[in-house]
Design an enzyme around this catalytic site. Structure first.
Site, PDB file in Angstrom:
ATOM      1  N   LYS A  45     -12.812  -7.040   4.007  1.00 53.81           N
ATOM      2  CA  LYS A  45     -12.580  -7.847   2.543  1.00 53.81           C
ATOM      3  C   LYS A  45     -12.654  -6.847   1.595  1.00 53.81           C
ATOM      4  O   LYS A  45     -13.535  -6.060   1.448  1.00 53.81           O
ATOM      5  CB  LYS A  45     -13.866  -9.100   2.567  1.00 53.81           C
ATOM      6  CG  LYS A  45     -13.752  -9.599   1.174  1.00 53.81           C
ATOM      7  CD  LYS A  45     -12.482 -10.517   0.939  1.00 53.81           C
ATOM      8  CE  LYS A  45     -12.740 -11.129  -0.511  1.00 53.81           C
ATOM      9  NZ  LYS A  45     -11.576 -11.730  -0.799  1.00 53.81           N
ATOM     10  N   CYS A 128      -5.809  -7.857  -7.501  1.00 51.19           N
ATOM     11  CA  CYS A 128      -6.799  -9.025  -7.373  1.00 51.19           C
ATOM     12  C   CYS A 128      -6.318  -9.913  -8.576  1.00 51.19           C
ATOM     13  O   CYS A 128      -6.509  -9.574  -9.628  1.00 51.19           O
ATOM     14  CB  CYS A 128      -8.074  -8.963  -7.025  1.00 51.19           C
ATOM     15  SG  CYS A 128      -8.748 -10.663  -7.008  1.00 51.19           S
TER      16      CYS A 128
END
Ligand code: SIN
Length: 309
Positions: A45, A128
């Site tokens: 992650k 992101c």
């Protein structure tokens, strides 16, 4: 060596399919499961300097052909992922760190530390879309260049960039110039399409809570956008930079399309969240069958061979 084995930035992968940074790869247990699965790598992650709980729920909702999410980078903080690497080595497959700084210094600190670790590749997430008040860095070419210049000489492990979707060749051209100038070894195309909106007409409401319902769209909906970005970068980078294709890979046929477009490997996120780790073997077997049927004996023999009309 199997028909679908491949290489990314000089690192060997036993198959063409691995997980994408995102679903089910934040905890140690999840990373161990990836180690035990048929994912050809353990992609971690995207981490930040400090641990983060992420955005408020509901923040991930499945849709008929994909998902919308605004997770907000829930992760344990980069130090934990550094610790995990030693234990994950036993799975004998590539380990990929993914770092997502909230500032330029964050990127420097995390890249420097992962350069000293046993990871095989370092993915620098510049895309992101889910942090309130933080634009996706890769849409700002000046800021991207500052980051690339600061992280380029921190060690010898191959650096990669996780990129957002671009929908104009001029943007891909600008980013490709930076990728070549700063000796980036791989790219991951694409992150989710940021800041999309799904509305529930019954409830007359948004369906996720963070950012007033705006979130990253993934899955089948975005496959044409992902393919276009893989192809555009494949042409611009002239085979000098490896490409992970991501976005809507659900079947071996999808993976084969990414292969024709020029991807060295594909990552799966939305289908992994839905189907679990069986998806890696299933998609890889489907791809194997396609290659066999068409008489191709390796990834390399097909990669990028898209025909034009
Ligand atoms: C998230 O945690 O919000 C997703 C990460 C990303 O889109 O890079």
């Amino acid at each position: 060596m199997s028909r679908t084995s491949t290489q990314v930035a000089g690192v060997k992968f036993d198959s063409y399919i691995c997980n994408a940074s995102g679903p089910l790869d934040a905890s140690f247990e999840e990373l161990q499961s990836l180690g035990e699965s048929k994912s050809s790598a353990i992609m971690m992650k995207s981490c930040t300097i400090e641990p983060r709980e992420g955005n408020p729920e509901p923040r991930y909702v499945r849709l008929p052909h994909g998902a919308i999410q605004s997770m907000g980078l829930p992760n344990l903080g980069y130090k934990k992922y550094l610790d995990f690497v030693k234990d994950l080595k036993k799975y004998s497959k590539p380990i990929i760190a993914s770092v997502s700084g909230l500032s330029l210094d964050d990127y420097v600190v995390m890249v420097k530390e992962f350069q000293k670790s046993d990871v095989d590749l370092i993915e620098v997430n510049l895309s992101c879309p889910n942090i309130e008040g933080k634009p996706q860095v890769a849409y700002d070419f000046e800021q991207s260049e500052k980051i690339l210049s600061a992280i380029r000489n921190l060690g010898k492990k191959p650096l990669g960039l996780k990129l957002p979707p671009y929908n104009d060749f001029s943007f891909q051209k600008q980013m490709a110039e930076l990728i070549l100038k700063y000796d980036i070894k791989f790219i991951t195309c694409i992150n989710s399409i940021g800041n999309t909106l799904v509305i529930d007409p019954e409830k007359e409401s948004t369906i996720i809570k963070p950012k007033r319902g705006f979130g990253g769209l993934s899955g089948e909906y975005i496959k044409p956008v992902a393919l276009a970005n893989v192809r555009a970068f494949y042409e611009l980078l002239n085979g000098k930079v490896s490409i992970f294709g991501v976005g809507g890979v659900n079947t071996g046929s999808d993976a084969f399309e990414f292969l024709l477009a020029g991807a060295d490997a594909v990552q799966v996120g939305t289908v992994f969240e839905k189907e679990g780790s069986g998806c890696f073997e299933r998609i890889n077997m489907e791809l194997e069958e396609i290659l066999l049927k068409k008489g191709y004996d390796s990834i390399e023999s097909v990669k990028g061979n898209l025909k034009y009309l």
